[in-house]
Design a protein around this motif. Structure first.
Motif, PDB file in Angstrom:
ATOM      1  N   ARG A  75       0.834  -1.206   0.000  1.00  0.00           N
ATOM      2  CA  ARG A  75       0.000   0.000   0.000  1.00  0.00           C
ATOM      3  C   ARG A  75       0.869   1.257   0.000  1.00  0.00           C
ATOM      4  O   ARG A  75       0.574   2.237  -0.690  1.00  0.00           O
ATOM      5  CB  ARG A  75      -0.949  -0.005   1.199  1.00  0.00           C
ATOM      6  N   GLN A  76       1.940   1.239   0.770  1.00  0.00           N
ATOM      7  CA  GLN A  76       2.847   2.384   0.802  1.00  0.00           C
ATOM      8  C   GLN A  76       3.385   2.694  -0.592  1.00  0.00           C
ATOM      9  O   GLN A  76       3.384   3.849  -1.041  1.00  0.00           O
ATOM     10  CB  GLN A  76       4.013   2.097   1.748  1.00  0.00           C
ATOM     11  N   LEU A  77       3.852   1.655  -1.275  1.00  0.00           N
ATOM     12  CA  LEU A  77       4.449   1.855  -2.593  1.00  0.00           C
ATOM     13  C   LEU A  77       3.436   2.396  -3.595  1.00  0.00           C
ATOM     14  O   LEU A  77       3.725   3.328  -4.348  1.00  0.00           O
ATOM     15  CB  LEU A  77       5.031   0.538  -3.104  1.00  0.00           C
ATOM     16  N   VAL A  78       2.246   1.810  -3.609  1.00  0.00           N
ATOM     17  CA  VAL A  78       1.236   2.243  -4.573  1.00  0.00           C
ATOM     18  C   VAL A  78       0.777   3.663  -4.262  1.00  0.00           C
ATOM     19  O   VAL A  78       0.633   4.499  -5.161  1.00  0.00           O
ATOM     20  CB  VAL A  78       0.047   1.263  -4.584  1.00  0.00           C
ATOM     21  N   GLU A  79       0.562   3.945  -2.985  1.00  0.00           N
ATOM     22  CA  GLU A  79       0.140   5.298  -2.596  1.00  0.00           C
ATOM     23  C   GLU A  79       1.196   6.326  -2.978  1.00  0.00           C
ATOM     24  O   GLU A  79       0.890   7.397  -3.507  1.00  0.00           O
ATOM     25  CB  GLU A  79      -0.107   5.347  -1.086  1.00  0.00           C
ATOM     26  N   ALA A  80       2.455   6.004  -2.717  1.00  0.00           N
ATOM     27  CA  ALA A  80       3.518   6.966  -2.998  1.00  0.00           C
ATOM     28  C   ALA A  80       3.710   7.184  -4.495  1.00  0.00           C
ATOM     29  O   ALA A  80       3.983   8.295  -4.942  1.00  0.00           O
ATOM     30  CB  ALA A  80       4.823   6.489  -2.367  1.00  0.00           C
ATOM     31  N   ARG A  81       3.567   6.121  -5.286  1.00  0.00           N
ATOM     32  CA  ARG A  81       3.795   6.244  -6.724  1.00  0.00           C
ATOM     33  C   ARG A  81       2.622   6.867  -7.461  1.00  0.00           C
ATOM     34  O   ARG A  81       2.812   7.618  -8.421  1.00  0.00           O
ATOM     35  CB  ARG A  81       4.081   4.864  -7.332  1.00  0.00           C
ATOM     36  N   PHE A  82       1.400   6.565  -7.022  1.00  0.00           N
ATOM     37  CA  PHE A  82       0.242   6.941  -7.822  1.00  0.00           C
ATOM     38  C   PHE A  82      -0.756   7.830  -7.096  1.00  0.00           C
ATOM     39  O   PHE A  82      -1.764   8.213  -7.676  1.00  0.00           O
ATOM     40  CB  PHE A  82      -0.472   5.683  -8.328  1.00  0.00           C
ATOM     41  N   GLY A  83      -0.504   8.168  -5.830  1.00  0.00           N
ATOM     42  CA  GLY A  83      -1.360   9.116  -5.132  1.00  0.00           C
ATOM     43  C   GLY A  83      -1.114  10.521  -5.648  1.00  0.00           C
ATOM     44  O   GLY A  83      -0.039  10.845  -6.145  1.00  0.00           O
ATOM     45  N   GLN A  84      -2.109  11.378  -5.529  1.00  0.00           N
ATOM     46  CA  GLN A  84      -2.005  12.749  -6.021  1.00  0.00           C
ATOM     47  C   GLN A  84      -2.067  13.735  -4.867  1.00  0.00           C
ATOM     48  O   GLN A  84      -2.801  13.545  -3.907  1.00  0.00           O
ATOM     49  CB  GLN A  84      -3.155  13.058  -6.997  1.00  0.00           C
ATOM     50  N   TRP A  85      -1.303  14.791  -4.989  1.00  0.00           N
ATOM     51  CA  TRP A  85      -1.407  15.890  -4.030  1.00  0.00           C
ATOM     52  C   TRP A  85      -2.746  16.578  -4.220  1.00  0.00           C
ATOM     53  O   TRP A  85      -3.265  16.693  -5.317  1.00  0.00           O
ATOM     54  CB  TRP A  85      -0.300  16.910  -4.275  1.00  0.00           C
ATOM     55  N   GLU A  86      -3.293  17.094  -3.128  1.00  0.00           N
ATOM     56  CA  GLU A  86      -4.584  17.767  -3.210  1.00  0.00           C
ATOM     57  C   GLU A  86      -4.511  19.062  -4.009  1.00  0.00           C
ATOM     58  O   GLU A  86      -5.501  19.531  -4.542  1.00  0.00           O
ATOM     59  CB  GLU A  86      -5.113  18.060  -1.797  1.00  0.00           C
TER      60      GLU A  86
END
Length: 342
Positions: A156-167
């Motif tokens: 989850r950390q890896l996916v969130e960091a790679r593909f999460g977006q800043w607000e």
């Protein structure tokens, strides 16, 4: 009269993620995480519908494609990906999930599920067939996620960091991950740069500090008192100030900087936290990174420009909540440590 470019107000390209890989390697878990991040998720649609799905979508899309997909053919998947990539309004990427064959075999044995490529053979034969079938996709993947030694919280950390977006929309460029780890447990597979902190004095041998971690101020103070600590940190910081902008020029979207020590709990954690504080700070004209008053140009410094995520691998493996955004506006959602296994 000042000319105004029509491109200045145009929205950023919409994210389109094709998620593929080996059965049992965590593709479904990756899709669930992407759904939590705001992607519209569609798993295993017919290949002929990919273009229509993307055309009708109004937000980022994650599409699961694997050997179970009707009409699956790696060549057709790559052709569809090529069509998506030439569209300037889309940012299409291919994610490939994999794991070592022995781990996949163990996972299938534990769940007693039938492998999709083993309808008339053994699970081992099915895994081998799927590796051959999807090898062109692995070779073309933008991101390969190996879940062999990756617990669900770290995935989850890896996916969130790679593909999460800043607000505020600043998540379109480079994301920097700072990771602490233990050398005896193996090098992080995703690391772009690795630094060895084992030469610094070790708090483990102090009975009052052994059970603590680099997140505790007593341990941090002990490590920072080493006469070579500041010089080592300054050199890492200076190297990143040189390298990270070049990563951006090359089009990299994600960079993992790993710092290791013997146990991954004291020295490496202290250094990662200190480096995160430096990289996550907004640059200020006339103030240097050490506060001594030397001028630092915001345009030339990587400080505060990109999302910085902090991950402590060995602490996560001990069940501790051990990651955070160092400078993400609005505070990104932290993953729980009891995420479902793939």
């Amino acid at each position: 009269m000042t000319a105004i470019s029509m491109h200045e107000d145009s929205p950023p390209p919409r994210s389109i993620l094709l998620v593929t890989g080996l059965s049992g390697a965590g593709k479904s878990s990756i899709l669930r995480i992407l759904e939590d991040l705001g992607h519209e998720v569609i798993d295993n649609p017919p290949l002929g519908m990919l273009d229509e799905i993307v055309a009708r979508a109004e937000k980022p899309v994650a599409i699961g494609v694997d050997s179970r997909t009707r009409g699956f053919d790696a060549t057709l998947v790559l052709a569809a990906l090529s069509r998506l990539r030439i569209n300037p309004h889309l940012h299409a990427q291919l994610i490939y999930a994999t794991a070592e064959e022995s781990v996949l075999l163990r996972r299938y044995t534990a769940t007693r599920r039938r492998h999709p490529q083993a309808s008339h053979g053994t699970v081992k034969e099915g895994i081998e067939a799927e590796i051959r079938l999807t090898s062109p996709l692995r070779a073309a993947a933008d991101v390969v996620i190996d879940t062999t030694d990756l617990p669900p919280p770290e995935l989850r950390q890896l996916v969130e960091a790679r593909f999460g977006q800043w607000e505020d929309g600043r998540g379109e460029g480079l994301t920097v991950a700072l990771m602490s780890f233990a050398f005896p447990a193996g090098l992080p597979r995703e690391a772009d740069m690795v630094f060895d902190a084992r030469f610094l004095r070790n708090p483990y041998y102090d009975p009052s500090l052994s059970a603590l971690t680099g997140l505790d101020p007593q341990v941090a103070a002990y490590v920072q008192a080493d006469p070579d600590y500041s010089g080592f940190l300054d050199r890492i910081d200076g190297l990143l100030e040189l390298v990270l902008p070049r990563f951006v020029q090359e089009g990299k979207k994600y960079a993992t900087i790993a710092i290791g020590c013997s146990g991954g709990r004291h020295r490496s954690v202290t250094l990662v936290e200190a480096l995160a504080q430096r990289l996550g700070a907004e640059p200020q004209q006339g103030v240097s990174g050490d506060g001594q008053g030397e001028s630092v140009s915001p345009a030339s410094s990587p400080r505060g420009q990109w999302p910085v995520v902090v991950m402590h691998r060995e602490l996560a493996r001990q069940g501790r909540s051990s990651w955070r955004w160092a400078n993400r506006p609005g505070g990104g959602q932290q993953p729980s440590d009891d995420s479902p296994a793939s």
